[in-house]
Design an enzyme around this catalytic site. Structure first.
Site, PDB file in Angstrom:
ATOM      1  NE  ARG A 103       1.422   2.483   2.501  1.00 20.65           N
ATOM      2  CZ  ARG A 103       1.344   1.293   3.008  1.00 20.65           C
ATOM      3  NH1 ARG A 103       1.074   1.141   4.282  1.00 20.65           N
ATOM      4  NH2 ARG A 103       1.512   0.222   2.264  1.00 20.65           N
ATOM      5  CB  THR A 107       9.321   6.034   6.451  1.00 22.30           C
ATOM      6  OG1 THR A 107       8.379   6.873   5.747  1.00 22.30           O
ATOM      7  CG2 THR A 107      10.727   6.431   6.039  1.00 22.30           C
ATOM      8  CG  ASP A 199      -0.729   0.486  -4.735  1.00 22.91           C
ATOM      9  OD1 ASP A 199      -1.669   1.295  -4.938  1.00 22.91           O
ATOM     10  OD2 ASP A 199       0.383   0.839  -4.312  1.00 22.91           O
ATOM     11  CG  ASP A 202      -0.119   1.566  -8.349  1.00 26.88           C
ATOM     12  OD1 ASP A 202      -0.164   2.797  -8.561  1.00 26.88           O
ATOM     13  OD2 ASP A 202       0.910   0.982  -7.951  1.00 26.88           O
TER      14      ASP A 202
HETATM   15  O1  LIG Z   1      -2.938   3.201   6.360  1.00 28.92           O
HETATM   16  P1  LIG Z   1      -1.714   3.588   5.591  1.00 28.92           P
HETATM   17  O2  LIG Z   1      -0.516   2.747   5.948  1.00 28.92           O
HETATM   18  O3  LIG Z   1      -1.440   5.050   5.659  1.00 28.92           O
HETATM   19  O4  LIG Z   1      -1.976   3.177   4.085  1.00 28.92           O
HETATM   20  C1  LIG Z   1      -3.169   3.415   3.429  1.00 28.92           C
HETATM   21  C2  LIG Z   1      -3.008   4.449   2.374  1.00 28.92           C
HETATM   22  O5  LIG Z   1      -2.182   3.935   1.321  1.00 28.92           O
HETATM   23  C3  LIG Z   1      -2.838   4.103   0.079  1.00 28.92           C
HETATM   24  O6  LIG Z   1      -2.579   5.322  -0.503  1.00 28.92           O
HETATM   25  P2  LIG Z   1      -1.155   5.687  -1.154  1.00 28.92           P
HETATM   26  O7  LIG Z   1      -0.300   6.383  -0.139  1.00 28.92           O
HETATM   27  O8  LIG Z   1      -0.586   4.491  -1.831  1.00 28.92           O
HETATM   28  O9  LIG Z   1      -1.536   6.796  -2.197  1.00 28.92           O
HETATM   29  P3  LIG Z   1      -2.366   6.698  -3.559  1.00 28.92           P
HETATM   30  O10 LIG Z   1      -3.801   6.713  -3.157  1.00 28.92           O
HETATM   31  O11 LIG Z   1      -1.949   7.926  -4.280  1.00 28.92           O
HETATM   32  O12 LIG Z   1      -1.979   5.437  -4.270  1.00 28.92           O
HETATM   33  C4  LIG Z   1      -4.305   3.989   0.463  1.00 28.92           C
HETATM   34  O13 LIG Z   1      -5.164   4.500  -0.507  1.00 28.92           O
HETATM   35  C5  LIG Z   1      -4.354   4.757   1.759  1.00 28.92           C
HETATM   36  O14 LIG Z   1      -4.498   6.149   1.582  1.00 28.92           O
HETATM   37  O1  LIG Z   2      -2.582  -3.000   1.198  1.00 30.49           O
HETATM   38  C1  LIG Z   2      -2.436  -1.787   0.963  1.00 30.49           C
HETATM   39  C2  LIG Z   2      -1.847  -0.895   1.867  1.00 30.49           C
HETATM   40  C3  LIG Z   2      -1.733   0.408   1.538  1.00 30.49           C
HETATM   41  N1  LIG Z   2      -2.164   0.847   0.337  1.00 30.49           N
HETATM   42  C4  LIG Z   2      -2.766   0.004  -0.545  1.00 30.49           C
HETATM   43  O2  LIG Z   2      -3.157   0.448  -1.630  1.00 30.49           O
HETATM   44  N2  LIG Z   2      -2.853  -1.297  -0.221  1.00 30.49           N
HETATM   45 MG   LIG Z   3      -1.068   3.760  -3.613  1.00 37.00          MG
END
Ligand SMILES: O=P(O)(O)OC[C@H]1O[C@H](OP(=O)(O)OP(=O)(O)O)[C@H](O)[C@@H]1O
Ligand SMILES: O=c1cc[nH]c(=O)[nH]1
Ligand SMILES: [Mg+2]
Length: 212
Positions: A103, A107, A199, A202
């Protein structure tokens, strides 16, 4: 509403440990896999069984196996990988369909960058895994692409879900049951779940740079 919050004592205990701000990468990783396995146990508890015969130690015996559709586990990269081994510990024969969705942190829109699906996906039950369901954008994008590929039965497992994201997924895909360890309070102004886990990607990959 197709959401099930699994309030098992083991899950509640482990999720409590995961919420600590000072948790180590090692502990967060281990707990994400463990809760992933416990959610799998619940999300599969109504799979149909069929009988078959084997030769047992005292002769022929009727036993059971999961009937019909095979399963594909669908981790949403990156963070979904943090639950994958836990899920596969209970469903070791499952094929893995990797879907990359990130994401945009400004945005909050979900962007799909990888789609590597198992063969005959239209004949499989898809079990999507992702630690976090926040705005719901990443989950809806993943369900959209699975349905475009022909998937007919889809379930989702997340560690923590925000009410806002649950509604978005339910409105777009009311046929998809979501299993979660916790329905949390809300999203903050940055789209992070409160109280949440921070996060998750992370924390699982050890790339945490700042507090969100
Ligand atoms: O419901 P949303 O608002 O879409 O957010 C949730 C998403 O955000 C995080 O991933 P991220 O995009 O941070 O990617 P990552 O797993 O690579 O850290 C999480 O693991 C979900 O996939
Ligand atoms: O709380 C949150 C929302 C989106 N992605 C995450 O990893 N944590
Ligand atoms: Mg992430």
């Amino acid at each position: 509403m197709p959401i099930r919050e699994i309030r098992h004592p083991l899950i509640r205990h482990k999720l409590g440990l995961m919420r600590r701000a000072d948790i180590s990468t090692k502990n967060f990783r281990e707990l994400a896999q463990e809760v992933g396995a416990l959610l799998t146990y619940e999300a599969t508890n109504d799979l149909p069984l069929e009988n078959y015969e084997i030769q047992g130690w005292a002769g022929t015996v009727q036993v059971e196996k999961i009937a019909g559709k095979k399963i594909t586990v669908v981790p949403i990269l990156r963070a979904g990988i943090g639950m994958l081994d836990g899920v596969l510990s209970l469903i070791p024969g499952a094929k893995v369909s990797a879907v990359g969705v990130a994401r945009n942190e400004e945005t909050l829109e979900a962007h799909t960058y990888l789609e590597k699906l198992a063969p005959e996906i239209d004949e499989r039950l898809a079990l999507i895994i992702d630690p976090m369901l926040a705005t719901g954008g990443s989950m809806v994008a993943t369900i959209d692409l699975l349905k475009r590929a022909g998937c007919k039965e889809i379930r989702a497992m997340v560690l923590v879900a925000a009410p806002e994201g649950i509604k978005v997924v339910n409105d777009a895909h009311p046929d998809v049951m979501i299993y979660t360890a916790s329905i949390d309070q809300k999203l903050n102004e940055h789209g992070y779940i409160i109280p949440g886990l921070g996060d998750a990607g992370d924390k699982i990959f050890g790339t945490k740079q700042k507090e969100n």
